[in-house]
Design a protein around this motif. Structure first.
Motif, mmCIF file in Angstrom:
data_model
loop_
_atom_site.group_PDB
_atom_site.id
_atom_site.type_symbol
_atom_site.label_atom_id
_atom_site.label_comp_id
_atom_site.label_asym_id
_atom_site.label_seq_id
_atom_site.Cartn_x
_atom_site.Cartn_y
_atom_site.Cartn_z
ATOM 1 N N ARG A 40 -0.084 8.424 6.511
ATOM 2 C CA ARG A 40 0.586 9.309 5.547
ATOM 3 C C ARG A 40 0.928 10.652 6.171
ATOM 4 O O ARG A 40 1.973 11.237 5.855
ATOM 5 C CB ARG A 40 -0.328 9.509 4.339
ATOM 6 C CG ARG A 40 -0.470 8.282 3.447
ATOM 7 C CD ARG A 40 -1.537 8.500 2.396
ATOM 8 N NE ARG A 40 -1.248 9.688 1.608
ATOM 9 C CZ ARG A 40 -2.145 10.318 0.837
ATOM 10 N NH1 ARG A 40 -3.403 9.873 0.810
ATOM 11 N NH2 ARG A 40 -1.806 11.370 0.151
ATOM 12 N N PRO A 51 -8.478 1.589 1.160
ATOM 13 C CA PRO A 51 -7.484 2.660 0.967
ATOM 14 C C PRO A 51 -7.987 4.033 1.402
ATOM 15 O O PRO A 51 -7.173 4.922 1.666
ATOM 16 C CB PRO A 51 -7.228 2.624 -0.548
ATOM 17 C CG PRO A 51 -7.643 1.253 -0.977
ATOM 18 C CD PRO A 51 -8.779 0.875 -0.075
ATOM 19 N N ASN A 57 3.511 0.949 -3.468
ATOM 20 C CA ASN A 57 2.899 0.931 -4.795
ATOM 21 C C ASN A 57 1.877 2.037 -4.984
ATOM 22 O O ASN A 57 1.735 2.576 -6.091
ATOM 23 C CB ASN A 57 2.238 -0.427 -5.046
ATOM 24 C CG ASN A 57 3.233 -1.570 -4.983
ATOM 25 O OD1 ASN A 57 4.427 -1.375 -5.158
ATOM 26 N ND2 ASN A 57 2.738 -2.777 -4.709
ATOM 27 N N ARG A 58 1.153 2.386 -3.929
ATOM 28 C CA ARG A 58 0.091 3.378 -4.080
ATOM 29 C C ARG A 58 0.582 4.799 -3.815
ATOM 30 O O ARG A 58 0.181 5.738 -4.508
ATOM 31 C CB ARG A 58 -1.067 3.044 -3.133
ATOM 32 C CG ARG A 58 -2.290 3.930 -3.330
ATOM 33 C CD ARG A 58 -3.417 3.523 -2.399
ATOM 34 N NE ARG A 58 -4.603 4.313 -2.621
ATOM 35 C CZ ARG A 58 -5.557 4.011 -3.494
ATOM 36 N NH1 ARG A 58 -5.446 2.914 -4.216
ATOM 37 N NH2 ARG A 58 -6.627 4.777 -3.643
ATOM 38 N N TYR A 59 1.458 4.960 -2.826
ATOM 39 C CA TYR A 59 1.871 6.305 -2.429
ATOM 40 C C TYR A 59 3.344 6.600 -2.694
ATOM 41 O O TYR A 59 3.779 7.725 -2.457
ATOM 42 C CB TYR A 59 1.572 6.526 -0.943
ATOM 43 C CG TYR A 59 0.105 6.377 -0.608
ATOM 44 C CD1 TYR A 59 -0.832 7.271 -1.104
ATOM 45 C CD2 TYR A 59 -0.348 5.318 0.180
ATOM 46 C CE1 TYR A 59 -2.179 7.123 -0.817
ATOM 47 C CE2 TYR A 59 -1.697 5.176 0.481
ATOM 48 C CZ TYR A 59 -2.604 6.081 -0.014
ATOM 49 O OH TYR A 59 -3.935 5.942 0.276
ATOM 50 N N TRP A 71 -4.928 4.920 6.825
ATOM 51 C CA TRP A 71 -3.905 5.267 5.827
ATOM 52 C C TRP A 71 -3.686 6.768 5.774
ATOM 53 O O TRP A 71 -2.559 7.221 5.532
ATOM 54 C CB TRP A 71 -4.312 4.724 4.464
ATOM 55 C CG TRP A 71 -4.440 3.238 4.434
ATOM 56 C CD1 TRP A 71 -5.581 2.501 4.316
ATOM 57 C CD2 TRP A 71 -3.368 2.286 4.553
ATOM 58 N NE1 TRP A 71 -5.306 1.170 4.349
ATOM 59 C CE2 TRP A 71 -3.955 0.990 4.491
ATOM 60 C CE3 TRP A 71 -1.987 2.395 4.705
ATOM 61 C CZ2 TRP A 71 -3.194 -0.169 4.562
ATOM 62 C CZ3 TRP A 71 -1.228 1.242 4.778
ATOM 63 C CH2 TRP A 71 -1.822 -0.016 4.719
ATOM 64 N N GLN A 102 0.829 -1.203 0.000
ATOM 65 C CA GLN A 102 0.000 0.000 0.000
ATOM 66 C C GLN A 102 0.867 1.257 0.000
ATOM 67 O O GLN A 102 0.613 2.203 -0.763
ATOM 68 C CB GLN A 102 -0.921 -0.002 1.223
ATOM 69 C CG GLN A 102 -1.872 1.170 1.300
ATOM 70 C CD GLN A 102 -3.027 1.038 0.329
ATOM 71 O OE1 GLN A 102 -3.148 0.043 -0.368
ATOM 72 N NE2 GLN A 102 -3.874 2.045 0.264
#
Length: 397
Positions: A300, A291, A187-189, A296, A184
């Motif tokens: 972040r 997500p 790959n996503r952020y 999350w 997560q």
């Protein structure tokens, strides 16, 4: 106002002025009092007019007459009761005796009732409730937007990873770290993580490897599960190890599992609650998989701000270093001559001697082909990563 048709003047006692203006509310009853002083020999009664016409039987008037024993005058008092039931009941009422008159003008006014006040209070309360709901729902999004737009990026600091993740190599913790947390965030952020499943503090003092790993990462994430607390250093003296972690990392992040929280030792919960200002505690819940969950977003916010780079550009910490080292250049076709450079070890390179070949004919000596020119190694700029080599001394080489 006074008249003289009765031989003596007629004086107006009430109202004090000949023109009166009143603002009564609809649904009330108003008593209009008209009192005059007239000669004792004068006859007649008070007449009431509405808007210049006789008031008629709609409005009942009551007359009272009494004499003044000390003089030859008498008083006439007439009270007109006006019941304001409709808008037509408002207007100008005049009391008149011979040529003496006084007027009362009734103006319509809007009465602020309780219904309007209740409606206004409900509207204010609804606005407050909506504001609180929007704040709770959108505060993390607003905080992320503000941080990503105006926050200070953590770059050009010589760090290789955004976070070091410490976890216990148990079945649940390994799956959570490798199949949920790492994919997560990376790959996503676009975060870069360093996973460490070994004990952070196997002894009372932090090891050189631990210092190296923490110095290479901008944050420290600890997956604080029941299996993690069963490690030897946690069972022996968790309190000292906990404060040692606070010294090693700025604002460490502790991830707890909701289904295990009630089984955590009281000492652990007390330490986490007592140091809320120096650490970040996140709770992994059943709905945190999404997500868009708050887990999350809060994670972040606790991690460094990421810089969006266009394609073809590498880490911003190397953009201003004027360094052509293949180790720091993205998609370089050159071979890295020092693959262990990131670990803080500088090794000496030697050219292999040219192969011995029995000469058939005398040819001039020449440099062997296929060698990589490393003559510029001494002029390379490693200032961006100087903190990695500070732990390596000359005897270690």
């Amino acid at each position: 106002m006074a008249g003289t048709e009765c031989g003596l003047p007629i004086n107006l006692i009430s109202p004090p002025t000949a023109e009166q203006e009143l603002w009564p509310h609809l649904g009330t009853t108003v008593s209009l009092n008209c009192t005059l002083q007239v000669p004792d020999s004068c006859s007649g009664s008070v007449t009431w007019l509405k808007n210049g016409e006789a008031a008629g039987h709609l409005y009942a008037g009551q007359d009272t007459v009494w004499n003044d024993v000390s003089s030859s005058v008498k008083f006439i008092s007439s009270v007109l009761g006006v019941n304001l039931t409709t808008d037509e009941d408002y207007g100008k009422f005049t009391c008149q005796l011979q040529n003496v008159s006084a007027s009362f003008t009734l103006h319509k006014t809007v009465q602020a009732g309780h219904i309007a006040a209740v409606v206004l209070a409900l509207c204010v309360f609804a606005a407050l409730v909506i504001g609180v709901i929007l704040y709770l729902k959108c505060r993390l999004n607003l905080s992320l937007w503000y941080r990503d737009k105006y926050g200070e990026p953590e770059m050009n600091d010589g760090r290789l990873f955004d976070a070091c993740v410490s976890f216990c190599p148990s079945n649940i913790d390994t799956k959570f770290t490798n199949f949920i947390l790492k994919p997560q965030l990376e790959n996503r952020y676009g975060y870069k993580l360093h996973l460490d499943e070994r004990s952070l503090l196997p002894s009372t003092e932090p090891s050189a490897e631990l210092l190296m790993n923490v110095s290479r990462c901008r944050r420290l994430i600890v997956v604080l599960s029941m299996a993690y607390l069963e490690q030897e250093w946690c069972q022996n003296n968790f309190r000292d190890g906990f404060f040692r972690l606070l010294e090693l990392s700025q604002t460490p992040i502790f991830i707890l599992f909701e289904n295990q929280y009630k089984d955590l030792p009281a000492e652990v919960i007390h330490l986490l609650n007592s140091q809320k200002g120096t650490l970040k505690t996140l709770m992994w819940k059943a709905d945190s998989v999404s997500p868009a969950s708050d887990f999350w977003k809060e994670l972040r916010l606790a991690l460094p701000r990421k810089i969006s780079l266009s394609d073809g550009k590498g880490d911003p910490q190397t953009q201003c270093q004027d360094d052509k080292d293949p180790m720091l250049t993205l998609n370089s076709e050159a071979t890295d001559l020092d693959p262990d450079g990131d670990l803080g070890v500088r090794r000496t390179f030697y050219k292999a001697p040219p192969p011995r070949i029995a000469p058939v004919t005398r040819v001039p000596d020449r440099e062997p082909t296929g060698e990589v020119d490393i003559s510029d190694l001494g002029s390379r700029n490693y200032s961006a990563r100087s903190d990695y080599y500070c732990l390596v001394t000359e005897p270690d080489l």
